[in-house]
Design a protein around this motif. Sequence first.
Motif, PDB file in Angstrom:
ATOM      1  N   LYS A 141      24.427 -38.800-122.409  1.00 28.65           N
ATOM      2  CA  LYS A 141      24.475 -37.865-121.291  1.00 28.65           C
ATOM      3  C   LYS A 141      25.439 -36.713-121.587  1.00 28.65           C
ATOM      4  CE  LYS A 141      23.053 -41.149-117.741  1.00 28.65           C
ATOM      5  NZ  LYS A 141      23.351 -41.773-116.424  1.00 28.65           N
TER       6      LYS A 141
ATOM      7  N   GLU B  76      20.168 -29.507-122.755  1.00 29.64           N
ATOM      8  CA  GLU B  76      20.619 -30.615-121.913  1.00 29.64           C
ATOM      9  C   GLU B  76      20.920 -31.825-122.786  1.00 29.64           C
ATOM     10  OE1 GLU B  76      18.439 -30.876-117.762  1.00 29.64           O
ATOM     11  OE2 GLU B  76      16.955 -30.671-119.364  1.00 29.64           O
TER      12      GLU B  76
ATOM     13  N   TYR C  21      18.722 -36.535-120.060  1.00 29.82           N
ATOM     14  CA  TYR C  21      18.063 -35.667-119.079  1.00 29.82           C
ATOM     15  C   TYR C  21      16.831 -34.990-119.675  1.00 29.82           C
ATOM     16  CZ  TYR C  21      22.271 -36.524-116.397  1.00 29.82           C
ATOM     17  OH  TYR C  21      23.296 -37.153-115.715  1.00 29.82           O
TER      18      TYR C  21
ATOM     19  N   ARG D 124      14.084 -37.886-119.520  1.00 33.43           N
ATOM     20  CA  ARG D 124      13.599 -38.187-118.165  1.00 33.43           C
ATOM     21  C   ARG D 124      12.889 -36.981-117.560  1.00 33.43           C
ATOM     22  NH1 ARG D 124      14.786 -42.567-120.710  1.00 33.43           N
ATOM     23  NH2 ARG D 124      15.458 -44.309-119.413  1.00 33.43           N
TER      24      ARG D 124
END
Length: 231
Positions: free
Chosen positions: A195, A203, A207, A210
């Motif tokens: 993350k 990003e 992220y 997903r």
Amino acid sequence: MLRVLRLALLLYASLSVSSAHALTSADQRMLDRAAPYFSLVNELTDKYWPDLPLRAYIPAQIEKESLWNPKAQLCVPRPSCSRELGVGFGQFTVTPRMNVWKEVQQKYTALSAWKWEDRFDPRYQITAMLLYNKDLYQRCRPLMSNDWGGLACTASSYNGGFGGFSADRRLCSNTRGCKPDRWTGHIELTSTKSKVRVEGYGEPFYYINRGYVKRILNESSPKYVPYMQQK
């Protein structure tokens, strides 16, 4: 009859996310850009994956990967592309650790004549996407409770590798209340992916992955349903 019911549920799930609003001008521009390739997508899907549960999956994935630009090329970092190079509709990648373009070219008979100098060719690119996604789906579907989950696993694996999906699924199975045969609200929320943003990418990988699944299945696929000849 069972397949018809599954298809109805898939189409309902796909269409319901866009039923509250009409196509935006950006949606229409994307459809205009995609339209010259619809017959090719349908032809190749008939040939290589006729029982694909949701045909709108492939054009939605092409949109996400390349915005329907057959000459699309990802280069990280620029200008050397030393970390990652992705080419064409399907953005088949070449990195220091792996060469997905060469992998699919060597694996599938239908791609045996595909040369690097023709790497952007739409027919080869779409064929490769269908065959690669089909293989992933055949591994994913037995793990998930329904076709939608199978496609979510497929999209996540196409973007981040089947091994990455499997690691996320194992983490889910060891997390209280998480069902490892469900994507939405379960596997999608548990991940070993970073993350923390890596230089060269907009990003963090979690992220990106997903968002990739959500963009294809929930946001982009509904507008392509009318143009795909679902069996």
